[in-house]
Design a protein around this motif. Structure first.
Motif, short mmCIF file in Angstrom:
data_model
loop_
_atom_site.label_atom_id
_atom_site.label_comp_id
_atom_site.label_asym_id
_atom_site.label_seq_id
_atom_site.Cartn_x
_atom_site.Cartn_y
_atom_site.Cartn_z
N GLY A 262 0.87 -1.35 -0.08
CA GLY A 262 -0.11 0.10 0.09
C GLY A 262 0.78 1.45 -0.17
N PHE A 263 0.27 2.48 0.12
CA PHE A 263 0.97 3.70 0.19
C PHE A 263 -0.10 4.68 1.00
CE2 PHE A 263 -1.59 3.82 -3.51
CZ PHE A 263 -2.48 4.86 -3.58
N VAL A 264 0.92 5.76 1.50
CA VAL A 264 0.16 6.66 2.43
C VAL A 264 0.09 8.22 1.28
CG1 VAL A 264 0.62 8.45 4.17
CG2 VAL A 264 0.78 6.04 4.40
N ALA A 265 -0.92 8.75 1.14
CA ALA A 265 -1.17 10.02 0.65
C ALA A 265 -2.25 10.88 1.31
CB ALA A 265 -1.45 9.61 -0.88
N LYS A 266 -1.75 12.09 0.84
CA LYS A 266 -2.71 13.20 1.46
C LYS A 266 -3.89 13.40 0.31
CE LYS A 266 -2.68 17.34 3.85
NZ LYS A 266 -4.07 17.86 3.71
N GLY A 267 -4.90 13.59 0.90
CA GLY A 267 -6.16 13.80 0.06
C GLY A 267 -6.27 15.36 -0.13
N SER A 268 -6.59 15.82 -1.55
CA SER A 268 -6.63 16.75 -1.96
C SER A 268 -7.75 17.24 -2.71
CB SER A 268 -5.15 17.48 -2.84
OG SER A 268 -5.05 16.42 -3.85
N ASN A 269 -8.27 18.53 -2.52
CA ASN A 269 -9.43 19.11 -3.30
C ASN A 269 -9.11 19.59 -4.49
OD1 ASN A 269 -10.93 17.90 -1.30
ND2 ASN A 269 -11.21 19.70 -0.19
N VAL A 270 -7.86 20.23 -4.78
CA VAL A 270 -7.35 20.67 -6.04
C VAL A 270 -6.40 19.82 -6.47
CG1 VAL A 270 -6.48 22.69 -7.29
CG2 VAL A 270 -8.28 22.88 -5.49
N SER A 271 -6.58 19.31 -7.54
CA SER A 271 -5.83 18.19 -7.98
C SER A 271 -4.26 18.49 -8.09
CB SER A 271 -6.00 17.34 -9.49
OG SER A 271 -5.59 18.16 -10.31
N MET A 272 -3.35 17.70 -8.00
CA MET A 272 -1.84 18.04 -8.11
C MET A 272 -1.55 18.45 -9.76
SD MET A 272 0.10 14.63 -6.81
CE MET A 272 1.99 15.24 -7.13
N LEU A 273 -2.34 18.14 -10.68
CA LEU A 273 -2.17 18.32 -12.10
C LEU A 273 -2.57 19.83 -12.38
CD1 LEU A 273 -1.92 18.10 -15.16
CD2 LEU A 273 -4.40 17.15 -15.08
N HIS A 274 -3.83 20.26 -11.49
CA HIS A 274 -4.35 21.63 -11.63
C HIS A 274 -3.23 22.56 -10.91
CE1 HIS A 274 -7.89 21.72 -14.17
NE2 HIS A 274 -7.72 20.33 -13.84
N ARG A 275 -2.49 22.23 -9.69
CA ARG A 275 -1.72 23.14 -9.11
C ARG A 275 -0.67 23.03 -9.85
NH1 ARG A 275 -2.83 19.13 -4.42
NH2 ARG A 275 -0.61 18.88 -4.11
N LYS A 276 -0.04 22.28 -10.35
CA LYS A 276 1.12 22.43 -11.36
C LYS A 276 0.68 23.17 -12.54
CE LYS A 276 5.28 21.25 -13.10
NZ LYS A 276 5.61 20.02 -13.65
N LEU A 277 -0.31 23.04 -13.28
CA LEU A 277 -0.64 23.84 -14.18
C LEU A 277 -0.61 25.36 -13.95
CD1 LEU A 277 -3.27 21.82 -16.38
CD2 LEU A 277 -1.06 22.49 -17.07
N GLN A 278 -1.23 25.48 -12.66
CA GLN A 278 -1.60 27.05 -12.24
C GLN A 278 -0.13 27.57 -12.10
OE1 GLN A 278 -4.44 26.69 -9.02
NE2 GLN A 278 -5.75 26.44 -10.61
N SER A 279 0.77 26.80 -11.84
CA SER A 279 2.33 27.19 -11.28
C SER A 279 3.07 27.69 -12.79
CB SER A 279 3.01 26.50 -10.56
OG SER A 279 3.50 25.28 -11.21
N LEU A 280 2.51 26.94 -13.99
CA LEU A 280 3.06 27.40 -15.29
C LEU A 280 2.55 28.44 -15.89
CD1 LEU A 280 2.87 23.82 -16.56
CD2 LEU A 280 5.06 24.80 -15.63
N LEU A 281 1.61 29.14 -15.15
CA LEU A 281 0.90 30.45 -15.83
C LEU A 281 1.53 31.45 -15.58
CD1 LEU A 281 -2.91 29.60 -15.73
CD2 LEU A 281 -1.57 29.14 -17.80
#
Ligand SMILES: C[C@@](CO)(OP(=O)(O)O)[C@H](O)COP(=O)(O)OP(=O)(O)OC[C@H]1O[C@@H](n2ccc(N)nc2=O)[C@H](O)[C@@H]1O
Ligand SMILES: Nc1ncnc2c1ncn2[C@@H]1O[C@H](COP(=O)(O)OP(=O)(O)O)[C@@H](O)[C@H]1O
Length: 281
Positions: A262-281
């Motif tokens: 298994g793995f451990v991960a944080k839940g997020s309401n804004v996806s990592m993809l959208h956070r990364k795309l926002q940082s590119l703008l």
């Protein structure tokens, strides 16, 4: 820009109700999707010709039926784009586990190529194309946790708490088609009347039939259930439980690690993809 690297995160179905069946046999669902900060990685590089090539072999999936290639070709055709692309995939998400890796890869491909090919499509248009590839693709395209209706395409943004999750990955592949055709599947849950939509404390209607057919999944639910409420995501096989801190989630995964992957991960309401795309703008 000629290259771009983007994540394709996993999703959880925090709960899932089946409220009916459409004439085409597809089941109508009500579910809450939340993302995990745990992702495949895709790298895109423009080509000199108009070919779409996935340069990474995905065992068990041929090149042309890979959702990444299908998404890229559909977008190319529908936009009339004359550019091509090479794509590399670092596959971290278990396949067929109900955490949506293939759908997320497709959504990241649509958003990544929209950027790289400078198509200027909006999210509505990308989500509509995504739906033709799979019911879970639109939520990854939109990138916000959501209450979903229909087959998962009618999305209302929600903001559940963002705990740390332990996700167990039973080493068994559950067929979505088999579960949805199971005679004992609950198909008559009542549609929700409440607003706002409850985010947790419900159930996954697929879980009883999956537990019955797959003892590995039942075992994982029982083991994780000793520490917190454990639930199936989608049609499985993955099961998850929430914890208030990373330390507590790590401790429980370590305690189960002798018999469970298994793995451990944080839940997020804004996806990592959208956070990364926002940082590119
Ligand atoms: C159950 C969910 C919940 O998020 O997730 P996963 O467990 O796959 O991640 C999805 O609705 C999965 O949707 P999707 O990704 O389109 O499922 P597919 O694998 O294409 O479906 C395989 C088969 O299951 C049946 N199916 C699927 C979805 C649905 N709402 N009703 C159905 O009856 C159909 O017979 C379909 O041909
Ligand atoms: N890029 C991809 N990554 C994973 N699976 C893919 C991909 N393209 C096509 N598939 C197919 O989609 C199936 C479902 O994959 P996945 O989205 O990982 O699981 P689930 O729908 O259970 O969350 C896989 O078993 C595989 O046959």
């Amino acid at each position: 820009m000629t290259t771009l690297s983007l994540p394709a995160p996993a999703k959880l179905n925090l709960w899932l109700h089946i409220i009916g069946r459409r004439d085409d046999g597809y089941h109508e669902l009500e579910t809450v999707f939340q993302f995990l900060d745990h992702a495949d990685q895709l790298r895109f590089a423009l080509r000199d010709d108009d070919q779409v090539r996935l340069q990474t072999d995905v065992p068990g999936v041929d090149h042309d039926s890979n959702l990444i290639v299908r998404a890229a070709r559909q977008l190319q055709q529908q936009s009339g784009c004359i550019q091509g692309v090479d794509i590399w995939l670092e596959k971290l998400l278990p396949m067929g586990g109900g955490i949506g890796g293939g759908s997320s890869d497709a959504a990241t491909t649509l958003l990544g190529l929209n950027h790289l090919w400078q198509l200027g499509w909006d999210l509505d248009r990308l989500a509509a194309l995504g739906l033709s590839l799979g019911a879970d693709v639109p939520v990854f395209v939109r990138g916000h946790a959501a209450f979903a209706q229909g087959v998962g395409e009618q999305l209302t943004p929600v903001d559940p708490v963002e705990p740390w999750y332990v996700v167990l990955v039973p080493q068994v592949s559950v067929s979505t088609a088999e579960i949805f055709s199971h005679p004992q599947l609950t198909r008559d849950s009542l549609p929700l009347k409440m607003r706002p939509v409850p985010e947790g404390n419900s159930r996954n209607d697929c879980q009883p039939v999956v537990e019955q057919s797959y003892p590995e999944v039942r075992n994982a639910l029982n083991l994780l259930g000793k520490y917190t409420e454990a639930r199936l995501t989608g049609t499985g096989s993955c099961v998850f439980g929430a914890f208030p801190s990373k330390a507590e989630a790590d401790k429980v995964l370590a305690l189960l690690s002798e018999t469970q992957t298994g793995f451990v991960a944080k839940g997020s309401n804004v996806s990592m993809l959208h956070r990364k795309l926002q940082s590119l703008l």
